[in-house]
Design a protein around this motif. Structure first.
Motif, mmCIF file in Angstrom:
data_model
loop_
_atom_site.group_PDB
_atom_site.id
_atom_site.type_symbol
_atom_site.label_atom_id
_atom_site.label_comp_id
_atom_site.label_asym_id
_atom_site.label_seq_id
_atom_site.Cartn_x
_atom_site.Cartn_y
_atom_site.Cartn_z
ATOM 1 N N LYS A 245 0.829 -1.219 0.000
ATOM 2 C CA LYS A 245 0.000 0.000 0.000
ATOM 3 C C LYS A 245 0.860 1.265 0.000
ATOM 4 C CE LYS A 245 -4.250 1.765 2.062
ATOM 5 N NZ LYS A 245 -5.350 1.461 2.991
ATOM 6 N N PRO B 85 2.859 5.668 -6.933
ATOM 7 C CA PRO B 85 2.487 5.386 -8.324
ATOM 8 C C PRO B 85 3.709 5.504 -9.242
ATOM 9 C CG PRO B 85 1.511 7.471 -7.573
ATOM 10 C CD PRO B 85 2.189 6.863 -6.400
ATOM 11 N N TYR B 86 3.827 4.572 -10.198
ATOM 12 C CA TYR B 86 5.000 4.595 -11.084
ATOM 13 C C TYR B 86 4.968 5.821 -12.000
ATOM 14 C CZ TYR B 86 8.357 3.664 -14.665
ATOM 15 O OH TYR B 86 9.418 3.802 -15.517
ATOM 16 N N ASP B 87 6.052 6.567 -11.953
ATOM 17 C CA ASP B 87 6.219 7.748 -12.797
ATOM 18 C C ASP B 87 7.661 7.699 -13.313
ATOM 19 O OD1 ASP B 87 6.841 10.294 -13.778
ATOM 20 O OD2 ASP B 87 5.519 11.314 -12.355
ATOM 21 N N ASP C 76 9.496 9.810 -14.624
ATOM 22 C CA ASP C 76 10.313 10.957 -14.205
ATOM 23 C C ASP C 76 10.928 10.724 -12.828
ATOM 24 O OD1 ASP C 76 9.968 12.519 -16.483
ATOM 25 O OD2 ASP C 76 8.150 13.465 -15.713
ATOM 26 N N ASP C 77 10.221 9.994 -11.965
ATOM 27 C CA ASP C 77 10.719 9.761 -10.602
ATOM 28 C C ASP C 77 11.813 8.698 -10.563
ATOM 29 O OD1 ASP C 77 8.885 11.585 -9.733
ATOM 30 O OD2 ASP C 77 7.408 10.094 -9.083
ATOM 31 N N ARG D 132 8.435 6.890 -2.407
ATOM 32 C CA ARG D 132 7.872 6.203 -1.245
ATOM 33 C C ARG D 132 7.604 4.706 -1.509
ATOM 34 N NH1 ARG D 132 2.503 6.120 -0.871
ATOM 35 N NH2 ARG D 132 2.479 7.755 -2.440
ATOM 36 N N VAL E 178 -2.920 -1.984 -8.039
ATOM 37 C CA VAL E 178 -1.913 -1.898 -6.981
ATOM 38 C C VAL E 178 -0.785 -2.922 -7.210
ATOM 39 C CG1 VAL E 178 -1.563 -2.270 -4.517
ATOM 40 C CG2 VAL E 178 -3.629 -1.102 -5.306
ATOM 41 N N LYS F 245 -0.054 -4.467 -10.108
ATOM 42 C CA LYS F 245 0.652 -4.173 -11.363
ATOM 43 C C LYS F 245 1.632 -3.025 -11.164
ATOM 44 C CE LYS F 245 1.535 -4.505 -15.797
ATOM 45 N NZ LYS F 245 2.118 -3.252 -16.175
ATOM 46 N N ASN F 246 1.235 -2.032 -10.380
ATOM 47 C CA ASN F 246 2.122 -0.895 -10.117
ATOM 48 C C ASN F 246 3.419 -1.365 -9.433
ATOM 49 O OD1 ASN F 246 2.615 2.077 -9.886
ATOM 50 N ND2 ASN F 246 2.524 1.600 -7.684
ATOM 51 N N ILE G 107 4.759 -4.361 -9.753
ATOM 52 C CA ILE G 107 5.541 -5.054 -10.793
ATOM 53 C C ILE G 107 6.235 -4.025 -11.686
ATOM 54 C CG2 ILE G 107 5.362 -6.537 -12.847
ATOM 55 C CD1 ILE G 107 3.121 -8.078 -11.387
ATOM 56 N N ASP G 108 5.533 -2.945 -12.008
ATOM 57 C CA ASP G 108 6.138 -1.909 -12.860
ATOM 58 C C ASP G 108 7.401 -1.337 -12.208
ATOM 59 O OD1 ASP G 108 4.118 -2.316 -14.705
ATOM 60 O OD2 ASP G 108 2.914 -0.612 -14.064
#
Lengths: 187, 187
Positions: B40, B44-46, B48-49, B57, B86, B88-89, B91-92
């Protein structure tokens, strides 16, 4: 007519966001594209949080933006051969609670672009499948835009390939045509 | 041998978490299941980050837990006919950066349960597909546990159906057998 554009990529210079903007330019008169910029703020879906009187971070904004739109246009990249987790998480929230889900009966079209050869075709297919599961009215077409880094004009951001413009215009035409029956059913 | 268990459902009384715990009881001697409880918290996958010197986080903890495990066992529910956003994110994030991804060459098995008739079979298939895309060594089996609310003994949480226990034991056997060659390749 208000079309909510959602990019499945959070990257600032995202090709999928460029593709959404091109779609905005190709919409018929009377329809406008509004970009949803709250995807990154949406909390991870947790069924325990659904019962909470205060919706989790970003969820109210997501559902309200979908509810206020006449139709949705999603542009998605492909991560690990499938839908980005971030995008799927938003669909999961917008599909609940099932009876009054924001996505229910909402006309939605899915397009996408990726740096590779296949133009996010698997991600688009999985996005359509999930949207149908959520009860949306999904346009059964896709726009796989391959080699994303070569497709957009560096100055004005337009799609270079006129055939792709035409194809995208056709998808938008179908999406807009789907809105009228949806509005009639709602009245 | 350390197996990291990841439940795709964040719900406190999740049936998939119960299924993971049953798997922990069915593991052969010498192997232990450790539950990952940080899903949790994963941002979120970005893209740029990704370049940021400080990982977003929850991402460091996720990658470290996968890296420290000899194998991964994922139990997933099905949301809107597919993998939870959640999960899949996660795994990404764990698939990036590609060359040194935590999931690369990691043995992984996928199981799942849902309240409906099909036992999260689509979600399991999509999870395997995404894991293979991330370069994991995916066990090509599934455990669709339907009617989740009838499957677990109310007192001890054991799977009621002995055939399902046997089937799950077989999948765990394959997962554990996959670890040895992976360890040899790493040395």
């Amino acid at each position: 007519m208000r079309i909510l554009g959602i990019s499945g990529s959070l990257r600032r210079d995202s090709y999928n966001t460029k593709l959404l903007r091109e779609a905005g330019r190709l919409l018929p008169p009377g329809a406008e594209l509004v970009e949803f910029d709250g995807l990154k703020a949406v909390a991870p879906y947790d069924a325990d949080d659904e019962a909470s009187p205060v919706p989790p971070r970003g969820v109210f904004e997501l559902r309200a933006a979908i509810a206020e739109a006449d139709a949705i246009l999603i542009a998605t990249p492909e991560y690990n051969h499938s839908i980005p987790g971030v995008l799927k998480n938003a669909i999961d929230w917008a599909s609940r609670p099932k009876a009054e889900a924001a996505l229910k009966n909402k006309p939605v079209a899915v397009i996408g672009t990726s740096a590779g050869m296949f133009g996010a075709v698997w991600a688009q297919a999985e996005t359509r499948k999930a949207l149908a599961g959520a009860g949306a009215r999904v346009i059964d077409r896709e726009l796989p835009v391959a080699s994303a880094d070569e497709q957009f004009h560096p100055l004005d951001g337009r799609l270079v390939d006129e055939d792709l413009q035409t194809e995208l215009g056709g998808i938008l035409h179908e999406l807009v045509a789907e809105v009228q029956p949806a509005l009639q059913r709602a009245s």
